[in-house]
Design a protein around this motif. Structure first.
Motif, mmCIF file in Angstrom:
data_model
loop_
_atom_site.group_PDB
_atom_site.id
_atom_site.type_symbol
_atom_site.label_atom_id
_atom_site.label_comp_id
_atom_site.label_asym_id
_atom_site.label_seq_id
_atom_site.Cartn_x
_atom_site.Cartn_y
_atom_site.Cartn_z
ATOM 1 N N GLY A 235 -12.773 -4.153 -0.395
ATOM 2 C CA GLY A 235 -13.552 -5.155 -1.114
ATOM 3 C C GLY A 235 -12.669 -6.304 -1.551
ATOM 4 N N LEU A 236 -11.384 -6.034 -1.690
ATOM 5 C CA LEU A 236 -10.411 -7.068 -2.000
ATOM 6 C C LEU A 236 -9.349 -7.033 -0.902
ATOM 7 N N SER A 237 -9.687 -7.614 0.209
ATOM 8 C CA SER A 237 -8.794 -7.572 1.379
ATOM 9 C C SER A 237 -7.782 -8.701 1.317
ATOM 10 N N PHE A 238 -6.785 -8.508 0.469
ATOM 11 C CA PHE A 238 -5.748 -9.521 0.338
ATOM 12 C C PHE A 238 -4.902 -9.622 1.614
ATOM 13 N N ASP A 239 -4.445 -10.829 1.889
ATOM 14 C CA ASP A 239 -3.552 -11.055 3.008
ATOM 15 C C ASP A 239 -2.123 -10.922 2.490
ATOM 16 N N LEU A 240 -1.422 -9.886 2.941
ATOM 17 C CA LEU A 240 -0.098 -9.576 2.418
ATOM 18 C C LEU A 240 0.894 -10.712 2.620
ATOM 19 N N ASP A 241 0.870 -11.322 3.802
ATOM 20 C CA ASP A 241 1.801 -12.417 4.068
ATOM 21 C C ASP A 241 1.578 -13.577 3.096
ATOM 22 N N PHE B 115 9.497 -2.679 -7.741
ATOM 23 C CA PHE B 115 8.497 -3.533 -8.384
ATOM 24 C C PHE B 115 7.520 -4.076 -7.341
ATOM 25 N N GLY B 116 8.056 -4.486 -6.192
ATOM 26 C CA GLY B 116 7.203 -4.971 -5.108
ATOM 27 C C GLY B 116 6.316 -3.868 -4.559
ATOM 28 N N ASN B 117 6.869 -2.650 -4.487
ATOM 29 C CA ASN B 117 6.092 -1.498 -4.019
ATOM 30 C C ASN B 117 4.941 -1.224 -4.966
ATOM 31 N N PHE B 118 5.210 -1.347 -6.256
ATOM 32 C CA PHE B 118 4.184 -1.158 -7.288
ATOM 33 C C PHE B 118 3.030 -2.142 -7.086
ATOM 34 N N ILE B 119 3.381 -3.398 -6.841
ATOM 35 C CA ILE B 119 2.357 -4.417 -6.611
ATOM 36 C C ILE B 119 1.560 -4.084 -5.351
ATOM 37 N N GLY B 120 2.270 -3.735 -4.289
ATOM 38 C CA GLY B 120 1.617 -3.437 -3.016
ATOM 39 C C GLY B 120 0.643 -2.278 -3.095
ATOM 40 N N ARG B 121 1.038 -1.225 -3.809
ATOM 41 C CA ARG B 121 0.159 -0.055 -3.935
ATOM 42 C C ARG B 121 -1.157 -0.415 -4.603
ATOM 43 N N ASN B 122 -1.106 -1.369 -5.507
ATOM 44 C CA ASN B 122 -2.299 -1.730 -6.254
ATOM 45 C C ASN B 122 -3.123 -2.830 -5.584
ATOM 46 N N GLU C 201 -13.264 -18.227 -10.204
ATOM 47 C CA GLU C 201 -14.566 -18.292 -9.540
ATOM 48 C C GLU C 201 -14.546 -17.549 -8.214
ATOM 49 N N MET C 202 -13.465 -17.732 -7.456
ATOM 50 C CA MET C 202 -13.354 -17.095 -6.158
ATOM 51 C C MET C 202 -13.200 -15.584 -6.297
ATOM 52 N N MET C 203 -12.395 -15.151 -7.259
ATOM 53 C CA MET C 203 -12.193 -13.725 -7.484
ATOM 54 C C MET C 203 -13.492 -13.059 -7.951
ATOM 55 N N THR C 204 -14.234 -13.743 -8.808
ATOM 56 C CA THR C 204 -15.516 -13.220 -9.281
ATOM 57 C C THR C 204 -16.480 -13.041 -8.125
ATOM 58 N N ALA C 205 -16.515 -14.018 -7.225
ATOM 59 C CA ALA C 205 -17.415 -13.955 -6.071
ATOM 60 C C ALA C 205 -17.066 -12.764 -5.169
ATOM 61 N N VAL C 206 -15.765 -12.537 -4.974
ATOM 62 C CA VAL C 206 -15.328 -11.420 -4.143
ATOM 63 C C VAL C 206 -15.708 -10.091 -4.793
ATOM 64 N N GLN C 207 -15.523 -9.993 -6.122
ATOM 65 C CA GLN C 207 -15.852 -8.760 -6.836
ATOM 66 C C GLN C 207 -17.352 -8.494 -6.814
ATOM 67 N N GLU C 208 -18.136 -9.540 -6.968
ATOM 68 C CA GLU C 208 -19.595 -9.382 -6.926
ATOM 69 C C GLU C 208 -20.042 -8.873 -5.553
ATOM 70 N N LYS C 209 -19.464 -9.443 -4.521
ATOM 71 C CA LYS C 209 -19.801 -9.023 -3.162
ATOM 72 C C LYS C 209 -19.415 -7.568 -2.941
ATOM 73 N N ALA C 210 -18.218 -7.211 -3.394
ATOM 74 C CA ALA C 210 -17.747 -5.835 -3.232
ATOM 75 C C ALA C 210 -18.629 -4.865 -4.005
ATOM 76 N N PHE C 211 -19.062 -5.272 -5.196
ATOM 77 C CA PHE C 211 -19.925 -4.423 -6.023
ATOM 78 C C PHE C 211 -21.258 -4.162 -5.319
#
Length: 312
Positions: free
Chosen positions: A75-81, A63-70, A105-115
Motif C-alpha cells: 500500500g506504500l510502495s516506496f521507491d528505494l532508489d 540505522f539504514g537497515n532499521f529504516i528499510g525494514r519499516n 496531501e500525497m501521503m494521505t491519498a496513498v493511505q486512503e487508497k491502501a485502506f
C-alpha cells in the motif's frame, strides 16, 4: 497491510534526528557546563562505555537497515532508489521535491487508497471463508454468513444468557491464525458484560455452559467493520472458555453500565475501546493490520465501539 509500528518507526526516525539537533544546540548553549555533568547523575544501567570505540560505519548501516525494514508495507510502495536519493540530498541541505503540504496531501491519498483496498480484500476473504466454513463438520451457523461457531469441548454448568456478564478465558485471532489478544495476557479469566461487546461476540457465546469451550467466527459486519483499531473488515476468530455463566463482578454492568466506575475485569484489557472514544478517520490513523499488534491502552477487539452502538 500497513503496520502501525512501521509508521511509528518512521515518526521515531524524525524525532531521533530532531533530538540529535537539539542535543547539538544544547551543547552550544551550555558550553563548558555540559562537560561538568558527572556520571553520578546518570543511572548505571544507562551509562555508555566511553572507552569502547564506536563503529559508526556499522551503526550507520544498522540505522539504514532499521529504516528499510519499516518501509516494507503493502500500500506504500516506496521507491528505494528515490528514498536513498532523498536522504543524500537532504543530508547536503538540498530542497525536497515536495513542500510539506504537498507531502502530507500525497501521503494521505496513498493511505486512503491502501485502506480502501485493504477493506475490500479483507471483506472478500471474510465472505469467502464464511461461505466455505459453514460446510465444515460441527459448524453451527447462528446468523447466515455472519456468525458461526463450533463446540471444542462440552460444558455441564450453568448457561450464559443475554445481558449477563460471564467470566471467560479467550484468545482472539485473525483469519490467518495470528493472535491479537488473550485473557492470559491479563493474568487470567476476565468478566465481559455482553451488552458492551461487539454483536458477534455477545451473540456467539449465549447458550454456552460453564466449562464449555467454543470457537467463534465473526464476520466484520458483526465485529468492527472499518472502524476501531483492528484491520478494516477483518474476520475475527475467538476461542472461548466459559468459566462462569454470570460473574458477580459483572452484576449491574449491563447496557446502562457506561459510567467511569466500571470495575469489570475487562476494564483493564488493553484491547478495549472506551465508550466515549470518537471514531477515527481511516486516513488519520495507521492501517495497523500488522499481526500481533498492541492497540493503544484502552482498546479491544471485544468491546463494542460507541459509533457501532449508536447504529443499533
Amino acid at each position: 497491510m500497513l503496520k502501525k509500528t512501521r509508521l511509528v518507526a518512521l515518526t521515531s526516525l524524525g524525532l531521533f534526528l530532531g533530538y540529535c539537533a537539539l542535543q547539538a544546540d544544547d551543547k552550544t548553549q551550555v558550553g563548558v557546563d555540559a562537560d561538568k555533568r558527572t556520571a553520578t547523575n546518570v543511572p548505571a544501567a544507562n551509562q555508555v562505555d566511553q572507552s569502547k570505540p564506536i563503529d559508526m560505519k556499522k551503526l550507520s548501516e544498522a540505522f539504514g537497515n532499521f529504516i528499510g525494514r519499516n518501509l516494507q508495507s503493502p500500500g506504500l510502495s516506496f521507491d528505494l532508489d528515490s528514498i536513498i536519493k532523498g536522504i543524500r540530498e537532504g543530508a547536503t541541505g538540498q530542497p525536497s521535491p515536495l513542500t510539506e503540504k504537498e507531502y502530507e496531501e500525497m501521503m494521505t491519498a496513498v493511505q486512503e487508497k491502501a485502506f480502501k483496498e485493504m477493506s475490500s480484500t479483507n471483506l472478500k476473504a471474510a465472505n469467502d471463508f464464511m461461505a466455505k466454513n459453514k460446510q465444515e463438520k460441527g459448524i453451527v451457523e447462528v446468523i447466515p454468513g455472519k456468525l458461526q461457531f463450533m463446540v471444542l469441548k462440552e460444558g455441564t454448568g450453568e448457561t450464559v444468557e443475554s445481558h449477563s456478564s460471564p467470566k471467560i478465558n479467550y484468545t482472539g485471532k485473525y483469519l490467518d491464525g495470528t493472535v491479537f489478544g488473550t485473557s492470559e495476557e491479563m493474568g487470567g479469566p476476565i468478566t465481559i458484560p455482553l451488552d458492551q461487546t461487539i454483536p458477534g461476540f455477545s451473540k456467539g457465546i449465549i447458550g454456552m455452559k460453564e466449562g464449555e469451550k467454543r470457537r467463534l467466527y465473526v464476520h466484520p459486519d458483526l465485529g468492527y467493520g472499518t472502524t476501531g483499531q483492528l484491520p478494516p473488515n477483518e474476520l475475527l476468530v475467538f476461542d472461548i472458555e466459559a468459566v462462569k455463566a454470570n460473574s458477580d463482578e459483572g452484576k449491574g454492568q449491563g447496557s446502562d453500565a457506561d459510567s467511569d466506575d466500571d470495575t469489570s475485569d475487562a476494564g483493564d484489557n488493553e484491547f478495549f475501546i472506551e465508550e466515549d472514544e470518537e471514531e477515527t478517520e481511516p486516513m488519520k490513523r495507521p492501517l495497523n493490520s500488522n499481526k500481533g499488534i498492541s492497540s493503544p491502552t484502552g482498546n479491544s477487539a471485544i468491546k463494542e465501539p460507541q459509533a457501532q452502538k449508536q447504529q443499533r
